[in-house]
Enzyme design. Sequence first.
Site, PDB file in Angstrom:
ATOM      1  N   ASP A 183      27.313  25.321  88.995  1.00 31.00           N
ATOM      2  CA  ASP A 183      26.814  24.954  87.591  1.00 31.00           C
ATOM      3  C   ASP A 183      26.670  25.462  86.090  1.00 31.00           C
ATOM      4  O   ASP A 183      26.648  24.918  85.329  1.00 31.00           O
ATOM      5  CB  ASP A 183      25.210  25.040  88.392  1.00 31.00           C
ATOM      6  CG  ASP A 183      24.348  25.492  89.202  1.00 31.00           C
ATOM      7  OD1 ASP A 183      23.484  25.019  89.596  1.00 31.00           O
ATOM      8  OD2 ASP A 183      25.214  23.674  89.814  1.00 31.00           O
ATOM      9  N   GLU A 213      29.005  16.659  91.053  1.00 30.46           N
ATOM     10  CA  GLU A 213      30.015  17.260  90.084  1.00 30.46           C
ATOM     11  C   GLU A 213      30.525  15.584  89.195  1.00 30.46           C
ATOM     12  O   GLU A 213      31.900  15.630  88.804  1.00 30.46           O
ATOM     13  CB  GLU A 213      31.446  17.500  90.465  1.00 30.46           C
ATOM     14  CG  GLU A 213      31.949  17.078  92.049  1.00 30.46           C
ATOM     15  CD  GLU A 213      31.176  17.029  93.653  1.00 30.46           C
ATOM     16  OE1 GLU A 213      30.206  17.321  93.148  1.00 30.46           O
ATOM     17  OE2 GLU A 213      31.888  16.829  94.336  1.00 30.46           O
ATOM     18  N   ASN A 247      32.339  26.472  94.404  1.00 28.18           N
ATOM     19  CA  ASN A 247      31.216  26.405  95.020  1.00 28.18           C
ATOM     20  C   ASN A 247      31.078  27.757  95.852  1.00 28.18           C
ATOM     21  O   ASN A 247      30.551  29.144  96.200  1.00 28.18           O
ATOM     22  CB  ASN A 247      30.107  25.573  95.416  1.00 28.18           C
ATOM     23  CG  ASN A 247      29.905  24.876  94.176  1.00 28.18           C
ATOM     24  OD1 ASN A 247      29.205  25.242  93.271  1.00 28.18           O
ATOM     25  ND2 ASN A 247      29.571  23.173  94.214  1.00 28.18           N
ATOM     26  N   ASP A 302      35.038  12.942  88.403  1.00 29.16           N
ATOM     27  CA  ASP A 302      35.187  13.761  89.274  1.00 29.16           C
ATOM     28  C   ASP A 302      35.560  14.868  88.996  1.00 29.16           C
ATOM     29  O   ASP A 302      36.609  14.933  88.684  1.00 29.16           O
ATOM     30  CB  ASP A 302      35.287  12.707  90.663  1.00 29.16           C
ATOM     31  CG  ASP A 302      34.286  14.047  91.716  1.00 29.16           C
ATOM     32  OD1 ASP A 302      35.433  14.614  92.477  1.00 29.16           O
ATOM     33  OD2 ASP A 302      33.456  13.823  92.114  1.00 29.16           O
TER      34      ASP A 302
END
Length: 962
Positions: A856, A882, A847, A839
């Site tokens: 992304d 993620e 973000n 993760d």
Amino acid sequence: MKHLGILCVFFVMFTCQVQSQTRLPLSDYFFETWNTRSGLPHNSINSLAQTQDGYLWIATWEGLARFNGQEFKLFTRAEINNLPDSGLRALTPTDDGGLLIAGSRGGISLYQYRQWNTQPSASAMVNHIIKSNDDGFWLALENDGVFYRGANSKHDQAIVHNVSAYRVLEDANGVIWAATSDGLYKIVDQQASLITADDGLPNAAVYTLLLTHQGKLIIGSERGAYILKDAVFTAIHPQLSVESISSLLEDNHGDLWFGTINKGIFRLSVAGLEQLDAKGGLPANRILSLLQDRENSIWVGTNAGLFRLREAPFTAWTTKRGLAGDYVRTVLSHSDGSLWVGSSAGLNKIKNNNVTQIEGAKEGSPYSVLSLLEGEDGDVWIGTYTSGVLKVSNNKITPYLNRSNGLGSNEVRGLLLDSKQRLWIGSAMGLTRVEKDGSLVQFTNEKELPSGFILALSEDNKGNVWIGTGNGVVVFNILTEQFSAISFPAQFAAEYGFGFYFDDDYTWMTTDRGLMRYEHSAGKMAILGREQGLPVDKLFQIVAHKDSFWLSSNRGVIQVDRQHVNHVLDEKQKNINIPLVFQLYDEGDGMLSAQVNGGSTPSATVHKDGTIWFATAKGVSALKPELLQASSKVDLPTMIESFSVNGRATALPLDGETVLLPPNVSRLSFQYAGLSFIMPQRLSFQTQLEGFNKEWVNRQHMTGAEYTNLPAGKYTFKVRAGYPNTQWQQNEQEIRFVIQAHYWQKLSFKLMLFFTFLVTIYAIYKYRLYHYKKVEAELTKRVEKQTQDLQEQANAFAYQATHDQLTDMPNRRAFDSWLAANFATYKQQNKILAIAIMDIDHFKRVNDGWSHIVGDKVICEIAKILKSHCEGEQQVARWGGEEFTLVFPNKTAAEAKLMCELLREEIANNDFSVIAAGLHQVTASFGVSDSNNIDDYDRLLSGADQALYKAKNGGRNRTEIM
């Protein structure tokens, strides 16, 4: 005193005439009640009759009901031609299979050959009607008296005037006896004379009459019951002299049953006089009618419903019959012929139908008994819930072994005396063996046992001791003095071993997943459980009796044929599924509770007399298999009850008739029944439609068959019924019918149509041949092009379904599919498999701080790093958001952690500022687990996920192992 002595002498004479055998007490009969909620038209059951075809008929104030064992069919004025009223008072079967019914307004009708033949009405309510030997009718009328109607006559001749007549009877000498409000009349050559006190009868109304199997006349009066002997009436029993007797019955044992006005029923047998009233289960104390059917059930008509007593296969012993407690855990068949019952409230001994309380208490409270064992000297060992092991000598309980003097636990569920006279004690904390010299040997789950919770102990034919535990079964080898585990296959998912049975080839074990069969020679295991057709998973005790296994469960007792079980299991090993045939017995068969207790031994046993005893939550139940066998030997009539054409009922044909049906028949339905009142729900049926199929079709318990779109032709529908686990009787019933043909279904029309069709087809063929050749080339090109396009599209769809659109990596669906398909293979080949869940740390900050587009790109960059390190069979996939998953074949969790650490450092050292200014470092956390000690891939994933959670909580940017 002299009069009483005469009565006693008579009673002895009477009881000597009946069969010299014990009788089941009335309290042990199985009771059932039907009323308006069950389908009866009215609760006052005025009369009962069973006709030669097997149906039971019930006369009520709101019509006539016919019972087939499962449902009541109602007949009222609408169905019975010209009947003046639906209130019915009397039913009398005729010798030729008919049924006479009589009603409250004097209506009389004869039901025969499925037709009603209504007779001229009488002048008042008909209480009873019989057909005499000269084919005339004798009528007992309310308030009007006794009348005779000659054969083929429409006029009634008064024989006894201005009394209420209740019943008439014709004896073997042609004498008519009439029960009336004035007393008993004797009618010879249509001349009546009243029987007086000089003949032994009291001055009282006589309500009912009975002619015994030996031709003796018995009357029931307002003041008792009397029998005619040597031209004098004598009281049958002094206790009955104060009762108003409303109905009489002699059963197949020769016992006499007496229905009363307000005291229920009495039975006089070799066991004496017994009474059953509303307190004992009757719907009401007013008895209107009595009947014994051909299955030997006793039917009682009351003013509050229909009541049935029958000797059920199961009888129960509870606190009402002297047991210390109703919650029974263990039952032991003793060599002296007694039966020992251990309950939560103490210990009892049953012998010669008498219950004895075994004395003994702990601090003023009874012992809670879990297990029983007979010793070599006839003494009884007791395993208890809280007091260890006790011993019974001379009907006294004395302590033997508990925690204070060496026992692992005071909760003892299993006892065994092996062939070397060593006492084995299975407790909740292991196994204890008492040597002959009194020394103790302890076995625990830390060394010899898979679980310290012992449920069952048994010795096989070779002297080996089998131990059932809460985590499997082990065997103590008598030669090596070593324990060996009998492993249940993982796919069976069984844990508990509750009981054992040994034969020459197999050991049978009851478990929490069904019945296990262990083959001695090959060491193979087979299971009979829910998947093979058993109604329950958990089985407690297995008892073998003759050709059957009897299995106890929390839903009742299951009977299966031993050879059938072996056949089912043998075929299952060949991947051939054979339907399992079994019988489940529960409260409907006489058990007070279907919860048969287990987890203690023995919880079921076969007694010397052939009865099988089961410990239940409501007493101990005794099964008599011979009653089941006797029930299945009774002739079983099969009846076709209705016949429907296109959804509309059609009159059933008489014997030998053929039903002619029109051409437009699309659906035919048949309803049928097997006339058994003991086990109607268990009857099986087979049908055959000659002209459509030649084989019998098994309908199981279905009571209907339907056929659709049958072609025109001749047919014969046949049905037969069978008792469980028996051969089919020769009891087929059939209906012949013909479905007529339309004109277009006739042969001539079909031939003409066929010839026209051939000509037309040939012309079309010639015309189309040219056209087909013309378009053939064009169609071929189109097909090839479309096939190519579809293949490309299918490939694209398949790729999209298993790959992540952003990173072009395998997605979660592809990863899960790979893991599900390969995990079992790795386990079977004893290979190790490690997985990691990764993760991205604080990805929300990326973000939120730089935008989702930047996020992304970060995911794609990390995906590139992960893919660059994927070699050989190693798998990597984007698991969602993620998160990524990695598979490390043939790697332990420790080895996978080292590889994850390299990836973690490379990600942490990567400069992400190329993607976005100021974004210098992105870190990731890894959770790793492997398949060691894990049986399914869900737990493998769960372990990795828990490790990742640990890494997150530990500060992130780290790798943890679970």
